[in-house]
Design a protein around this motif. Sequence first.
Motif, PDB file in Angstrom:
ATOM      1  N   GLY A   7       0.818  -1.220   0.000  1.00  0.00           N
ATOM      2  CA  GLY A   7       0.000   0.000   0.000  1.00  0.00           C
ATOM      3  C   GLY A   7       0.846   1.262   0.000  1.00  0.00           C
ATOM      4  N   ALA A   8       2.029   1.178  -0.576  1.00  0.00           N
ATOM      5  CA  ALA A   8       2.983   2.303  -0.511  1.00  0.00           C
ATOM      6  C   ALA A   8       2.533   3.514  -1.320  1.00  0.00           C
ATOM      7  CB  ALA A   8       4.360   1.837  -0.994  1.00  0.00           C
ATOM      8  N   VAL A  30       4.785  -1.665  -2.606  1.00  0.00           N
ATOM      9  CA  VAL A  30       3.851  -2.457  -3.410  1.00  0.00           C
ATOM     10  C   VAL A  30       2.485  -1.778  -3.520  1.00  0.00           C
ATOM     11  CG1 VAL A  30       2.679  -4.695  -3.595  1.00  0.00           C
ATOM     12  CG2 VAL A  30       4.982  -4.566  -2.603  1.00  0.00           C
ATOM     13  N   SER A  33      -1.107  -0.790  -8.814  1.00  0.00           N
ATOM     14  CA  SER A  33      -0.680   0.031  -9.961  1.00  0.00           C
ATOM     15  C   SER A  33       0.829  -0.100 -10.210  1.00  0.00           C
ATOM     16  CB  SER A  33      -1.009   1.501  -9.705  1.00  0.00           C
ATOM     17  OG  SER A  33      -0.158   2.008  -8.694  1.00  0.00           O
ATOM     18  N   ALA A 107      -9.129   2.880  13.785  1.00  0.00           N
ATOM     19  CA  ALA A 107      -9.385   3.327  15.157  1.00  0.00           C
ATOM     20  C   ALA A 107     -10.668   2.724  15.729  1.00  0.00           C
ATOM     21  CB  ALA A 107      -9.484   4.853  15.182  1.00  0.00           C
ATOM     22  N   PRO A 155      -4.424   4.529  13.752  1.00  0.00           N
ATOM     23  CA  PRO A 155      -4.390   5.981  13.879  1.00  0.00           C
ATOM     24  C   PRO A 155      -5.482   6.472  14.825  1.00  0.00           C
ATOM     25  CG  PRO A 155      -4.696   5.314  11.567  1.00  0.00           C
ATOM     26  CD  PRO A 155      -4.869   4.090  12.417  1.00  0.00           C
ATOM     27  N   ALA A 156      -5.370   7.736  15.181  1.00  0.00           N
ATOM     28  CA  ALA A 156      -6.439   8.403  15.923  1.00  0.00           C
ATOM     29  C   ALA A 156      -7.710   8.421  15.070  1.00  0.00           C
ATOM     30  CB  ALA A 156      -5.994   9.828  16.249  1.00  0.00           C
TER      31      ALA A 156
HETATM   32  N1  LIG Z   1      -8.957   6.809  11.689  1.00  0.00           N
HETATM   33  C1  LIG Z   1      -8.786   5.630  11.099  1.00  0.00           C
HETATM   34  O1  LIG Z   1      -9.070   4.576  11.665  1.00  0.00           O
HETATM   35  C2  LIG Z   1      -8.242   5.592   9.709  1.00  0.00           C
HETATM   36  C3  LIG Z   1      -8.264   6.729   8.902  1.00  0.00           C
HETATM   37  C4  LIG Z   1      -7.711   6.655   7.631  1.00  0.00           C
HETATM   38  C5  LIG Z   1      -7.213   5.451   7.154  1.00  0.00           C
HETATM   39  N2  LIG Z   1      -7.239   4.342   7.957  1.00  0.00           N
HETATM   40  C6  LIG Z   1      -6.748   3.063   7.450  1.00  0.00           C
HETATM   41  O2  LIG Z   1      -5.422   3.187   7.004  1.00  0.00           O
HETATM   42  C7  LIG Z   1      -5.205   2.383   5.850  1.00  0.00           C
HETATM   43  C8  LIG Z   1      -4.586   3.237   4.741  1.00  0.00           C
HETATM   44  O3  LIG Z   1      -5.422   4.338   4.452  1.00  0.00           O
HETATM   45  P1  LIG Z   1      -5.122   5.344   3.237  1.00  0.00           P
HETATM   46  O4  LIG Z   1      -6.107   6.445   3.348  1.00  0.00           O
HETATM   47  O5  LIG Z   1      -3.667   5.668   3.162  1.00  0.00           O
HETATM   48  O6  LIG Z   1      -5.538   4.403   1.999  1.00  0.00           O
HETATM   49  P2  LIG Z   1      -5.390   4.702   0.422  1.00  0.00           P
HETATM   50  O7  LIG Z   1      -4.885   6.083   0.179  1.00  0.00           O
HETATM   51  O8  LIG Z   1      -6.674   4.279  -0.202  1.00  0.00           O
HETATM   52  O9  LIG Z   1      -4.242   3.675  -0.018  1.00  0.00           O
HETATM   53  C9  LIG Z   1      -4.460   2.298  -0.092  1.00  0.00           C
HETATM   54  C10 LIG Z   1      -3.229   1.638  -0.670  1.00  0.00           C
HETATM   55  O10 LIG Z   1      -3.451   0.223  -0.749  1.00  0.00           O
HETATM   56  C11 LIG Z   1      -3.141  -0.208  -2.088  1.00  0.00           C
HETATM   57  N3  LIG Z   1      -3.934  -1.403  -2.357  1.00  0.00           N
HETATM   58  C12 LIG Z   1      -5.277  -1.566  -2.239  1.00  0.00           C
HETATM   59  N4  LIG Z   1      -5.629  -2.834  -2.530  1.00  0.00           N
HETATM   60  C13 LIG Z   1      -4.477  -3.481  -2.830  1.00  0.00           C
HETATM   61  C14 LIG Z   1      -4.170  -4.811  -3.211  1.00  0.00           C
HETATM   62  N5  LIG Z   1      -5.126  -5.743  -3.351  1.00  0.00           N
HETATM   63  N6  LIG Z   1      -2.882  -5.150  -3.438  1.00  0.00           N
HETATM   64  C15 LIG Z   1      -1.891  -4.236  -3.309  1.00  0.00           C
HETATM   65  N7  LIG Z   1      -2.115  -2.948  -2.955  1.00  0.00           N
HETATM   66  C16 LIG Z   1      -3.392  -2.584  -2.721  1.00  0.00           C
HETATM   67  C17 LIG Z   1      -3.469   0.993  -2.955  1.00  0.00           C
HETATM   68  O11 LIG Z   1      -2.839   0.982  -4.213  1.00  0.00           O
HETATM   69  P3  LIG Z   1      -3.557   0.352  -5.550  1.00  0.00           P
HETATM   70  O12 LIG Z   1      -4.978   0.822  -5.522  1.00  0.00           O
HETATM   71  O13 LIG Z   1      -2.739   0.836  -6.705  1.00  0.00           O
HETATM   72  O14 LIG Z   1      -3.447  -1.107  -5.373  1.00  0.00           O
HETATM   73  C18 LIG Z   1      -2.867   2.100  -2.079  1.00  0.00           C
HETATM   74  O15 LIG Z   1      -1.462   2.088  -2.197  1.00  0.00           O
HETATM   75  C19 LIG Z   1      -6.566   1.803   5.485  1.00  0.00           C
HETATM   76  O16 LIG Z   1      -6.659   0.472   5.934  1.00  0.00           O
HETATM   77  C20 LIG Z   1      -7.550   2.667   6.202  1.00  0.00           C
HETATM   78  O17 LIG Z   1      -8.736   1.981   6.549  1.00  0.00           O
HETATM   79  C21 LIG Z   1      -7.731   4.382   9.217  1.00  0.00           C
END
Ligand SMILES: NC(=O)c1ccc[n+]([C@@H]2O[C@H](COP(=O)([O-])OP(=O)(O)OC[C@H]3O[C@@H](n4cnc5c(N)ncnc54)[C@H](OP(=O)(O)O)[C@@H]3O)[C@@H](O)[C@H]2O)c1
Length: 212
Positions: A7-8, A30, A33, A107, A155-156
């Motif tokens: 998810g980089a 990884v 895309s 969270a 995260p918060a």
């Molecule tokens: N307060 C909270 O609890 C809170 C708030 C925000 C986020 N989060 C959590 O933090 C995490 C990251 O959030 P974010 O906002 O940074 O997400 P994001 O911007 O949507 O990024 C997701 C990443 O995962 C990759 N990805 C998705 N499916 C994949 C697969 N099958 N294989 C490989 N790569 C894959 C995407 O790239 P591709 O689409 O190119 O594959 C992208 O790099 C999430 O789990 C989210 O639920 C929690």
Amino acid sequence: MDVLLLGASGRIGRRIAAELLDRGHAVTGVSRSGTVEGIDHAQFTAIAGDATDPDQIARLAAGHDAVGSALGPGEDDSPAVLEETMRATIEGLRRASVDRLVWTGGAGGLEVAPGTKLVETEGFPDDWEDLARAAIDAYEVLREADDLEWTYLAPAAMIEPGERTGEYRTADGELVADDDGESHISMEDFAVAFADELENADALYTYLGVGY
Ligand SMILES: NC(=O)c1ccc[n+]([C@@H]2O[C@H](COP(=O)([O-])OP(=O)(O)OC[C@H]3O[C@@H](n4cnc5c(N)ncnc54)[C@H](OP(=O)(O)O)[C@@H]3O)[C@@H](O)[C@H]2O)c1
């Protein structure tokens, strides 16, 4: 350390990659895309891979010291894909004989009072509930994986792009909130906490809340 970061290319993942690279680690990033915008560094390699496939995870993880995840469901994905990626990642690490996994979670499963999770509170946004519950389901899979050295870093309640102050607080299983009762963290400071945990392994086998 050689780190495979799933998810980089995401909002949080890019900041974790940048933080790790600043600290001198090598990062293989990884995403499906295979491209990560905004990171141009000799120690960084972007690579395409599907984190729902244990064979691909095993192949990608081989030879790395640790695996990090900032995976999140894409717009067209069901939140349930989080549990699928967790199962595939765990299986992939086992096959690759990599022990260490630090996972960016949610969270929603953190307690706001004894016995009450954030997702169970009145006022928790309906729009976020499925995702929050899916993240808890993924955690339930991870907590059974006691042959790995895992940390589930949450995260918060609010996490947004912002400043890197280097400051944060953590709590075992609990939502971290500031003196005004606000639960928040910048993505940059969450990345600091993530890199600290990868380097120091202070919170093994813990659902760790991170905030100000
Ligand atoms: N307060 C909270 O609890 C809170 C708030 C925000 C986020 N989060 C959590 O933090 C995490 C990251 O959030 P974010 O906002 O940074 O997400 P994001 O911007 O949507 O990024 C997701 C990443 O995962 C990759 N990805 C998705 N499916 C994949 C697969 N099958 N294989 C490989 N790569 C894959 C995407 O790239 P591709 O689409 O190119 O594959 C992208 O790099 C999430 O789990 C989210 O639920 C929690």
